[in-house]
Design a protein around this motif. Structure first.
Motif, mmCIF file in Angstrom:
data_model
loop_
_atom_site.group_PDB
_atom_site.id
_atom_site.type_symbol
_atom_site.label_atom_id
_atom_site.label_comp_id
_atom_site.label_asym_id
_atom_site.label_seq_id
_atom_site.Cartn_x
_atom_site.Cartn_y
_atom_site.Cartn_z
ATOM 1 N N LYS A 70 -47.481 -16.474 24.156
ATOM 2 C CA LYS A 70 -46.395 -15.992 23.294
ATOM 3 C C LYS A 70 -46.206 -14.479 23.350
ATOM 4 O O LYS A 70 -45.197 -13.968 22.904
ATOM 5 C CB LYS A 70 -46.645 -16.417 21.839
ATOM 6 N N HIS A 71 -47.176 -13.768 23.931
ATOM 7 C CA HIS A 71 -47.086 -12.301 23.936
ATOM 8 C C HIS A 71 -46.712 -11.711 25.293
ATOM 9 O O HIS A 71 -46.366 -10.549 25.381
ATOM 10 C CB HIS A 71 -48.403 -11.700 23.438
ATOM 11 N N GLN A 72 -46.797 -12.515 26.333
ATOM 12 C CA GLN A 72 -46.416 -12.031 27.660
ATOM 13 C C GLN A 72 -45.100 -12.689 28.046
ATOM 14 O O GLN A 72 -44.884 -13.860 27.772
ATOM 15 C CB GLN A 72 -47.486 -12.392 28.686
ATOM 16 N N LYS A 73 -44.239 -11.947 28.676
ATOM 17 C CA LYS A 73 -42.943 -12.477 29.097
ATOM 18 C C LYS A 73 -42.996 -12.870 30.572
ATOM 19 O O LYS A 73 -43.417 -12.075 31.412
ATOM 20 C CB LYS A 73 -41.846 -11.414 28.905
ATOM 21 N N PHE A 74 -42.566 -14.097 30.850
ATOM 22 C CA PHE A 74 -42.444 -14.522 32.237
ATOM 23 C C PHE A 74 -41.212 -13.858 32.836
ATOM 24 O O PHE A 74 -40.142 -13.867 32.226
ATOM 25 C CB PHE A 74 -42.302 -16.047 32.324
ATOM 26 N N ALA A 75 -41.382 -13.274 34.016
ATOM 27 C CA ALA A 75 -40.264 -12.635 34.721
ATOM 28 C C ALA A 75 -40.396 -12.934 36.208
ATOM 29 O O ALA A 75 -40.331 -12.034 37.041
ATOM 30 C CB ALA A 75 -40.264 -11.140 34.447
ATOM 31 N N LEU A 76 -40.598 -14.204 36.522
ATOM 32 C CA LEU A 76 -40.744 -14.593 37.929
ATOM 33 C C LEU A 76 -39.414 -14.454 38.641
ATOM 34 O O LEU A 76 -38.357 -14.694 38.060
ATOM 35 C CB LEU A 76 -41.232 -16.039 38.014
#
Length: 118
Positions: free
Chosen positions: A45-51
Motif C-alpha cells: 500500500k505504500h509503494q506505487k507500481f510504475a511498470l
C-alpha cells in the motif's frame, strides 16, 4: 523496485502450453487461488507500481524484459496484486491486464521464491 514472495501455486495455475501465469495477492477468493499464483507484495500500500516497457521482472533467478504493460496492470497490482504474465510475443490486441515478457521461456514458480518488479 518492489518485491513479492510466492505464497502458493494453485493446482490449476500452471499451463505452460498457454505460456501465461495469473497472479493475485492473498485477498484472492478460493476459486481464484486454484488458478493463480498467490504473491505477498512487500509494503503493497505504500509503494506505487510504475511498470513500463523496458523494465524488468525477476522470477527466482530468471530475469525478464518487459515488452508491454497493459493500461490496467499497475493499478491492479497496487490494489489486488493482480496481473497476467505472458511469456510470448505481444499480439496485435494485447490484454490490458497483462505484462508481456521476454525471453519467451516459462519459469518455474516455487513457493518461497521472490518476484522482483523493477
Amino acid at each position: 523496485m518492489i518485491s513479492a514472495k510466492i505464497m502458493s501455486v494453485g493446482p490449476d495455475a500452471i499451463s505452460k502450453k498457454d505460456a501465461l501465469a495469473i497472479l493475485f495477492d492473498e485477498t484472492a477468493t478460493p476459486d481464484l487461488k486454484n488458478i493463480a499464483i498467490i504473491q505477498a507484495i512487500d509494503d503493497q500500500k505504500h509503494q506505487k507500481f510504475a511498470l513500463k516497457k523496458g523494465g524488468k521482472i525477476k522470477i527466482g533467478k530468471t530475469e525478464y524484459q518487459i515488452n508491454f504493460v497493459g493500461s490496467l496492470v499497475n493499478n491492479n497490482l497496487q490494489m489486488i496484486g493482480h496481473t497476467t504474465l505472458e511469456f510470448k510475443p505481444v499480439p496485435e490486441k494485447p490484454l490490458e491486464s497483462a505484462i508481456y515478457l521476454t525471453p519467451n521461456q516459462f519459469p518455474e514458480f516455487k513457493v518461497g521464491e521472490e518476484i522482483m518488479y523493477m
